[in-house]
Design an enzyme around this catalytic site. Structure first.
Site, PDB file in Angstrom:
ATOM      1  N   PHE A   1       0.778  -1.106  -0.177  1.00  0.00           N
ATOM      2  CA  PHE A   1       0.004   0.489  -0.143  1.00  0.00           C
ATOM      3  C   PHE A   1       1.265   1.821  -0.120  1.00  0.00           C
ATOM      4  O   PHE A   1       0.599   2.938   0.255  1.00  0.00           O
ATOM      5  CB  PHE A   1      -0.537  -0.046   1.306  1.00  0.00           C
ATOM      6  CG  PHE A   1      -0.423  -0.193   2.258  1.00  0.00           C
ATOM      7  CD1 PHE A   1       0.192   1.192   3.115  1.00  0.00           C
ATOM      8  CD2 PHE A   1       0.214  -1.234   3.014  1.00  0.00           C
ATOM      9  CE1 PHE A   1       0.656   1.190   3.997  1.00  0.00           C
ATOM     10  CE2 PHE A   1       0.467  -1.699   4.360  1.00  0.00           C
ATOM     11  CZ  PHE A   1       0.992  -0.061   4.967  1.00  0.00           C
TER      12      PHE A   1
ATOM     13  N   ARG B   1      -3.586   8.117  19.559  1.00  0.00           N
ATOM     14  CA  ARG B   1      -4.049   6.580  19.037  1.00  0.00           C
ATOM     15  C   ARG B   1      -5.363   6.170  19.789  1.00  0.00           C
ATOM     16  O   ARG B   1      -6.513   6.032  19.173  1.00  0.00           O
ATOM     17  CB  ARG B   1      -2.570   5.893  19.499  1.00  0.00           C
ATOM     18  CG  ARG B   1      -1.887   6.207  18.052  1.00  0.00           C
ATOM     19  CD  ARG B   1      -0.506   4.619  17.866  1.00  0.00           C
ATOM     20  NE  ARG B   1      -0.995   4.407  17.307  1.00  0.00           N
ATOM     21  CZ  ARG B   1      -1.007   4.030  16.141  1.00  0.00           C
ATOM     22  NH1 ARG B   1      -0.384   4.911  15.696  1.00  0.00           N
ATOM     23  NH2 ARG B   1      -1.011   3.227  15.229  1.00  0.00           N
TER      24      ARG B   1
ATOM     25  N   THR C   1      -6.049   1.279  12.925  1.00  0.00           N
ATOM     26  CA  THR C   1      -6.322   1.669  11.559  1.00  0.00           C
ATOM     27  C   THR C   1      -8.054   1.302  10.303  1.00  0.00           C
ATOM     28  O   THR C   1      -7.769   2.857  10.186  1.00  0.00           O
ATOM     29  CB  THR C   1      -4.803   0.794  11.201  1.00  0.00           C
ATOM     30  OG1 THR C   1      -3.604   1.087  12.490  1.00  0.00           O
ATOM     31  CG2 THR C   1      -4.200   1.188  10.005  1.00  0.00           C
TER      32      THR C   1
ATOM     33  N   ASN D   1      -8.587   6.970   6.209  1.00  0.00           N
ATOM     34  CA  ASN D   1      -8.862   6.985   7.660  1.00  0.00           C
ATOM     35  C   ASN D   1      -8.992   8.182   7.989  1.00  0.00           C
ATOM     36  O   ASN D   1      -8.230   8.291   9.797  1.00  0.00           O
ATOM     37  CB  ASN D   1      -7.944   5.143   8.377  1.00  0.00           C
ATOM     38  CG  ASN D   1      -6.469   5.907   8.028  1.00  0.00           C
ATOM     39  OD1 ASN D   1      -5.917   7.373   7.326  1.00  0.00           O
ATOM     40  ND2 ASN D   1      -5.991   4.893   8.803  1.00  0.00           N
TER      41      ASN D   1
ATOM     42  N   HIS E   1      -3.336  10.538  11.120  1.00  0.00           N
ATOM     43  CA  HIS E   1      -1.856  10.526  11.682  1.00  0.00           C
ATOM     44  C   HIS E   1      -1.559  10.364  12.863  1.00  0.00           C
ATOM     45  O   HIS E   1      -2.061  11.903  13.125  1.00  0.00           O
ATOM     46  CB  HIS E   1      -0.954  10.411  10.650  1.00  0.00           C
ATOM     47  CG  HIS E   1       0.333   9.792  10.967  1.00  0.00           C
ATOM     48  ND1 HIS E   1       1.036   8.615  11.023  1.00  0.00           N
ATOM     49  CD2 HIS E   1       1.192  10.772  12.076  1.00  0.00           C
ATOM     50  CE1 HIS E   1       1.569   8.360  11.791  1.00  0.00           C
ATOM     51  NE2 HIS E   1       2.458   9.927  12.352  1.00  0.00           N
TER      52      HIS E   1
HETATM   53  P1  IDP Z   1      -1.584   4.154  11.712  1.00  0.00           P
HETATM   54  O1  IDP Z   1      -2.055   5.067  10.787  1.00  0.00           O
HETATM   55  O2  IDP Z   1      -2.724   3.535  12.272  1.00  0.00           O
HETATM   56  O3  IDP Z   1      -0.324   3.920  12.404  1.00  0.00           O
HETATM   57  P2  IDP Z   1      -0.406   2.111   9.497  1.00  0.00           P
HETATM   58  O4  IDP Z   1      -0.520   0.302   9.791  1.00  0.00           O
HETATM   59  O5  IDP Z   1       0.944   3.037  10.282  1.00  0.00           O
HETATM   60  O6  IDP Z   1      -1.345   2.827  11.160  1.00  0.00           O
HETATM   61  O7  IDP Z   1      -0.020   2.624   8.617  1.00  0.00           O
HETATM   62  C1  IDP Z   1      -0.278   3.616   7.924  1.00  0.00           C
HETATM   63  C2  IDP Z   1      -1.310   4.266   6.820  1.00  0.00           C
HETATM   64  O8  IDP Z   1      -1.279   3.392   5.732  1.00  0.00           O
HETATM   65  C3  IDP Z   1      -2.438   3.868   7.843  1.00  0.00           C
HETATM   66  O9  IDP Z   1      -3.667   4.960   8.744  1.00  0.00           O
HETATM   67  C4  IDP Z   1      -3.499   3.716   5.996  1.00  0.00           C
HETATM   68  O10 IDP Z   1      -3.813   5.615   5.840  1.00  0.00           O
HETATM   69  C5  IDP Z   1      -2.283   3.004   5.372  1.00  0.00           C
HETATM   70  N1  IDP Z   1      -2.560   1.595   5.099  1.00  0.00           N
HETATM   71  C6  IDP Z   1      -2.147   1.210   6.046  1.00  0.00           C
HETATM   72  N2  IDP Z   1      -2.286  -0.383   5.736  1.00  0.00           N
HETATM   73  C7  IDP Z   1      -3.093  -0.449   4.687  1.00  0.00           C
HETATM   74  C8  IDP Z   1      -3.833  -1.060   3.826  1.00  0.00           C
HETATM   75  O11 IDP Z   1      -3.272  -2.379   3.935  1.00  0.00           O
HETATM   76  N3  IDP Z   1      -4.319  -0.349   2.853  1.00  0.00           N
HETATM   77  C9  IDP Z   1      -4.010   0.150   2.142  1.00  0.00           C
HETATM   78  N4  IDP Z   1      -3.790   1.725   3.289  1.00  0.00           N
HETATM   79  C10 IDP Z   1      -3.220   1.063   4.273  1.00  0.00           C
HETATM   80 MG    MG Z   2       1.257   3.894  12.243  1.00  0.00          MG
END
Ligand code: IDP
Ligand code: MG
Length: 149
Positions: free
Chosen positions: A57, A85, A91, A112, A115
């Site tokens: 991604f 968080r 997420t 989402n 951040h």
């Molecule tokens: P977080 O934002 O909750 O810390 P992370 O795992 O750090 O989550 O991932 C960073 C960002 O990458 C997420 O907020 C989301 O926008 C995107 N993301 C994470 N996993 C996926 C996925 O499986 N598909 C599409 N986007 C993803």
């Molecule tokens: Mg993150």
């Protein structure tokens, strides 16, 4: 006192949710020490999300975060990382609890809304990536003694 970097992502900005999202962190008791409205460059986005390079991604994530202006905020408070968080929610929006930002306003993981740093160390690093030390405001609120024990 921990520091976390919050980004109000382009979807939230486009949807008119800046005030709503800031209000939730503000009411939580986190103290704003830096805030600005920016269009992230691809270079900055790639540095911010370097940890995700190589994941399936990654490309869409970078394109998403630079797809429009964002609000970046540095927040400070007791357990700021964890507190922010839990206010954000999981997420994957469809799994985020109702009452959280992602649980109340989102459906998909790739839209989402927000951040937040995921560790104390990353909080320091991410705040430093987006803010010069001179852009951060060290201050105390009159309400601090009612929020911090
Ligand atoms: P977080 O934002 O909750 O810390 P992370 O795992 O750090 O989550 O991932 C960073 C960002 O990458 C997420 O907020 C989301 O926008 C995107 N993301 C994470 N996993 C996926 C996925 O499986 N598909 C599409 N986007 C993803
Ligand atoms: Mg993150």
């Amino acid at each position: 006192m921990e520091r976390t970097l919050i980004i109000i992502k382009p979807d939230a900005v486009q949807r008119g949710l800046i005030g709503e999202i800031i209000a939730r962190f503000e009411r939580r008791g986190l103290r704003i020490i830096g805030m600005k409205f920016i269009q992230m460059s691809r270079d900055l986005a790639e540095r911010h999300y370097a940890i995700h390079r190589g994941k399936p991604f990654y490309e869409s994530l970078v394109n998403y975060i630079i797809s429009g202006p964002v609000v970046v905020m540095a927040l400070e408070g007791t357990d700021a990382i964890q507190a922010a968080r839990t206010t954000m929610g999981a997420t994957k929006c469809s799994e985020a609890a109702a009452g959280t930002i992602r649980g109340d306003f989102g459906l998909e993981i790739g839209r989402n809304l927000v951040h937040g740093s995921d560790s104390v160390e990353n909080g320091q690093t991410e705040v430093a990536l987006f803010f010069e030390e001179s852009e951060l405001v060290g201050w105390s609120r009159d309400t601090d003694r009612w929020i911090f024990e």
